[in-house]
Motif scaffolding. Sequence first.
Motif, PDB file in Angstrom:
ATOM      1  N   MET A  49       0.809  -1.185   0.000  1.00  0.00           N
ATOM      2  CA  MET A  49       0.000   0.000   0.000  1.00  0.00           C
ATOM      3  C   MET A  49       0.864   1.265   0.000  1.00  0.00           C
ATOM      4  O   MET A  49       0.537   2.235  -0.689  1.00  0.00           O
ATOM      5  CB  MET A  49      -0.920   0.012   1.218  1.00  0.00           C
ATOM      6  N   LEU A  50       1.967   1.264   0.750  1.00  0.00           N
ATOM      7  CA  LEU A  50       2.856   2.416   0.776  1.00  0.00           C
ATOM      8  C   LEU A  50       3.432   2.677  -0.611  1.00  0.00           C
ATOM      9  O   LEU A  50       3.496   3.830  -1.061  1.00  0.00           O
ATOM     10  CB  LEU A  50       3.978   2.207   1.802  1.00  0.00           C
ATOM     11  N   THR A  51       3.808   1.621  -1.293  1.00  0.00           N
ATOM     12  CA  THR A  51       4.346   1.770  -2.642  1.00  0.00           C
ATOM     13  C   THR A  51       3.325   2.428  -3.553  1.00  0.00           C
ATOM     14  O   THR A  51       3.656   3.341  -4.328  1.00  0.00           O
ATOM     15  CB  THR A  51       4.788   0.403  -3.208  1.00  0.00           C
ATOM     16  N   ALA A  52       2.073   2.007  -3.473  1.00  0.00           N
ATOM     17  CA  ALA A  52       1.014   2.592  -4.308  1.00  0.00           C
ATOM     18  C   ALA A  52       0.837   4.077  -3.988  1.00  0.00           C
ATOM     19  O   ALA A  52       0.656   4.893  -4.907  1.00  0.00           O
ATOM     20  CB  ALA A  52      -0.293   1.837  -4.100  1.00  0.00           C
ATOM     21  N   LEU A  53       0.905   4.447  -2.711  1.00  0.00           N
ATOM     22  CA  LEU A  53       0.784   5.850  -2.325  1.00  0.00           C
ATOM     23  C   LEU A  53       1.949   6.679  -2.865  1.00  0.00           C
ATOM     24  O   LEU A  53       1.761   7.801  -3.352  1.00  0.00           O
ATOM     25  CB  LEU A  53       0.719   5.991  -0.808  1.00  0.00           C
ATOM     26  N   LEU A  54       3.150   6.126  -2.773  1.00  0.00           N
ATOM     27  CA  LEU A  54       4.326   6.819  -3.290  1.00  0.00           C
ATOM     28  C   LEU A  54       4.221   7.033  -4.794  1.00  0.00           C
ATOM     29  O   LEU A  54       4.457   8.141  -5.294  1.00  0.00           O
ATOM     30  CB  LEU A  54       5.597   6.028  -2.970  1.00  0.00           C
ATOM     31  N   ILE A  55       3.872   5.990  -5.508  1.00  0.00           N
ATOM     32  CA  ILE A  55       3.772   6.092  -6.965  1.00  0.00           C
ATOM     33  C   ILE A  55       2.707   7.116  -7.351  1.00  0.00           C
ATOM     34  O   ILE A  55       2.923   7.950  -8.239  1.00  0.00           O
ATOM     35  CB  ILE A  55       3.501   4.705  -7.600  1.00  0.00           C
ATOM     36  N   GLU A  56       1.566   7.083  -6.681  1.00  0.00           N
ATOM     37  CA  GLU A  56       0.498   8.040  -6.987  1.00  0.00           C
ATOM     38  C   GLU A  56       0.961   9.471  -6.746  1.00  0.00           C
ATOM     39  O   GLU A  56       0.739  10.363  -7.574  1.00  0.00           O
ATOM     40  CB  GLU A  56      -0.738   7.735  -6.141  1.00  0.00           C
ATOM     41  N   ALA A  57       1.618   9.710  -5.618  1.00  0.00           N
ATOM     42  CA  ALA A  57       2.082  11.064  -5.306  1.00  0.00           C
ATOM     43  C   ALA A  57       3.174  11.513  -6.278  1.00  0.00           C
ATOM     44  O   ALA A  57       3.149  12.654  -6.772  1.00  0.00           O
ATOM     45  CB  ALA A  57       2.578  11.127  -3.859  1.00  0.00           C
ATOM     46  N   TYR A  58       4.145  10.646  -6.559  1.00  0.00           N
ATOM     47  CA  TYR A  58       5.186  10.993  -7.532  1.00  0.00           C
ATOM     48  C   TYR A  58       4.574  11.299  -8.893  1.00  0.00           C
ATOM     49  O   TYR A  58       4.989  12.243  -9.581  1.00  0.00           O
ATOM     50  CB  TYR A  58       6.200   9.859  -7.682  1.00  0.00           C
ATOM     51  N   ASP A  59       3.596  10.494  -9.307  1.00  0.00           N
ATOM     52  CA  ASP A  59       2.965  10.728 -10.602  1.00  0.00           C
ATOM     53  C   ASP A  59       2.186  12.040 -10.631  1.00  0.00           C
ATOM     54  O   ASP A  59       2.207  12.757 -11.635  1.00  0.00           O
ATOM     55  CB  ASP A  59       2.066   9.554 -10.992  1.00  0.00           C
ATOM     56  N   GLU A  60       1.503  12.364  -9.533  1.00  0.00           N
ATOM     57  CA  GLU A  60       0.783  13.642  -9.471  1.00  0.00           C
ATOM     58  C   GLU A  60       1.760  14.814  -9.558  1.00  0.00           C
ATOM     59  O   GLU A  60       1.524  15.781 -10.290  1.00  0.00           O
ATOM     60  CB  GLU A  60      -0.032  13.745  -8.188  1.00  0.00           C
ATOM     61  N   LEU A  61       2.844  14.733  -8.812  1.00  0.00           N
ATOM     62  CA  LEU A  61       3.859  15.785  -8.848  1.00  0.00           C
ATOM     63  C   LEU A  61       4.470  15.877 -10.242  1.00  0.00           C
ATOM     64  O   LEU A  61       4.601  16.968 -10.808  1.00  0.00           O
ATOM     65  CB  LEU A  61       4.938  15.516  -7.797  1.00  0.00           C
ATOM     66  N   GLY A  62       4.858  14.746 -10.799  1.00  0.00           N
ATOM     67  CA  GLY A  62       5.446  14.732 -12.136  1.00  0.00           C
ATOM     68  C   GLY A  62       4.499  15.301 -13.176  1.00  0.00           C
ATOM     69  O   GLY A  62       4.905  16.078 -14.050  1.00  0.00           O
ATOM     70  N   GLN A  63       3.228  14.944 -13.082  1.00  0.00           N
ATOM     71  CA  GLN A  63       2.240  15.451 -14.035  1.00  0.00           C
ATOM     72  C   GLN A  63       2.081  16.957 -13.920  1.00  0.00           C
ATOM     73  O   GLN A  63       1.989  17.658 -14.927  1.00  0.00           O
ATOM     74  CB  GLN A  63       0.891  14.754 -13.834  1.00  0.00           C
ATOM     75  N   ALA A  64       2.061  17.464 -12.695  1.00  0.00           N
ATOM     76  CA  ALA A  64       1.947  18.907 -12.491  1.00  0.00           C
ATOM     77  C   ALA A  64       3.129  19.639 -13.123  1.00  0.00           C
ATOM     78  O   ALA A  64       2.954  20.668 -13.801  1.00  0.00           O
ATOM     79  CB  ALA A  64       1.854  19.226 -10.998  1.00  0.00           C
ATOM     80  N   ALA A  65       4.333  19.118 -12.921  1.00  0.00           N
ATOM     81  CA  ALA A  65       5.532  19.736 -13.491  1.00  0.00           C
ATOM     82  C   ALA A  65       5.516  19.665 -15.016  1.00  0.00           C
ATOM     83  O   ALA A  65       5.805  20.658 -15.702  1.00  0.00           O
ATOM     84  CB  ALA A  65       6.781  19.063 -12.933  1.00  0.00           C
ATOM     85  N   GLU A  66       5.180  18.510 -15.550  1.00  0.00           N
ATOM     86  CA  GLU A  66       5.142  18.335 -17.005  1.00  0.00           C
ATOM     87  C   GLU A  66       4.063  19.208 -17.645  1.00  0.00           C
ATOM     88  O   GLU A  66       4.290  19.814 -18.694  1.00  0.00           O
ATOM     89  CB  GLU A  66       4.916  16.862 -17.344  1.00  0.00           C
ATOM     90  N   ASP A  67       2.897  19.271 -17.027  1.00  0.00           N
ATOM     91  CA  ASP A  67       1.808  20.097 -17.561  1.00  0.00           C
ATOM     92  C   ASP A  67       2.205  21.570 -17.592  1.00  0.00           C
ATOM     93  O   ASP A  67       1.895  22.287 -18.558  1.00  0.00           O
ATOM     94  CB  ASP A  67       0.532  19.926 -16.737  1.00  0.00           C
ATOM     95  N   ALA A  68       2.875  22.031 -16.555  1.00  0.00           N
ATOM     96  CA  ALA A  68       3.302  23.431 -16.511  1.00  0.00           C
ATOM     97  C   ALA A  68       4.297  23.721 -17.623  1.00  0.00           C
ATOM     98  O   ALA A  68       4.200  24.753 -18.303  1.00  0.00           O
ATOM     99  CB  ALA A  68       3.906  23.757 -15.145  1.00  0.00           C
ATOM    100  N   ASP A  69       5.252  22.844 -17.821  1.00  0.00           N
ATOM    101  CA  ASP A  69       6.216  23.021 -18.897  1.00  0.00           C
ATOM    102  C   ASP A  69       5.507  22.984 -20.249  1.00  0.00           C
ATOM    103  O   ASP A  69       5.727  23.843 -21.099  1.00  0.00           O
ATOM    104  CB  ASP A  69       7.303  21.944 -18.827  1.00  0.00           C
ATOM    105  N   ASP A  70       4.630  22.015 -20.427  1.00  0.00           N
ATOM    106  CA  ASP A  70       3.923  21.877 -21.707  1.00  0.00           C
ATOM    107  C   ASP A  70       3.039  23.078 -22.015  1.00  0.00           C
ATOM    108  O   ASP A  70       2.749  23.360 -23.176  1.00  0.00           O
ATOM    109  CB  ASP A  70       3.077  20.601 -21.713  1.00  0.00           C
TER     110      ASP A  70
END
Length: 176
Positions: free
Chosen positions: A1-22
Amino acid sequence: MLTALLIEAYDELGQAAEDADDAVSDRTDLAARWLATCRATRAWAVTHPHDYALLYGSPVTGYAAPQDTVAPATRVIIRLATIVMAADPHPGPPVDLPFDAAVRGAAEALAELGGPSRDDAPAETVGRTLMAWSTIFGTISFELWGHLVGSVDDHEAFFDAVAHRLWTDITTSWQA
């Protein structure tokens, strides 16, 4: 479960950064792309402080993140490295200690994860980008953990100044 939470949070952060650049319409304005990515990273952290703490706070005792967390965890640095490499960096010789041995693994990991290839990313460039990355996240952490209280009155303005200075520092020798 911790792994799933980490992946979800990393993906949300990564998406926010990528969307801003895009969202930066002038793809040749690399400074604007850098700043947009940095700002989005901070904005996500400020609005998701508990998720940020899970990702960049104290490690969970006894937990070793599995390999499937690596790609989500590197989305922001890969985007930042891609922007830096788009500046066509050709840094001069290192002033003090060379980064070669210290960042060899980072250069290889960036290439394996879809970032700039090792041939396109000189060790000096990778080292400078890693310094900037750690400064960005360190500045965010200092803000979120209250270490700037009494020193910085406007956290957003301070962060913008740090992000601007990092871009200038990381690219100045290439523009000379």
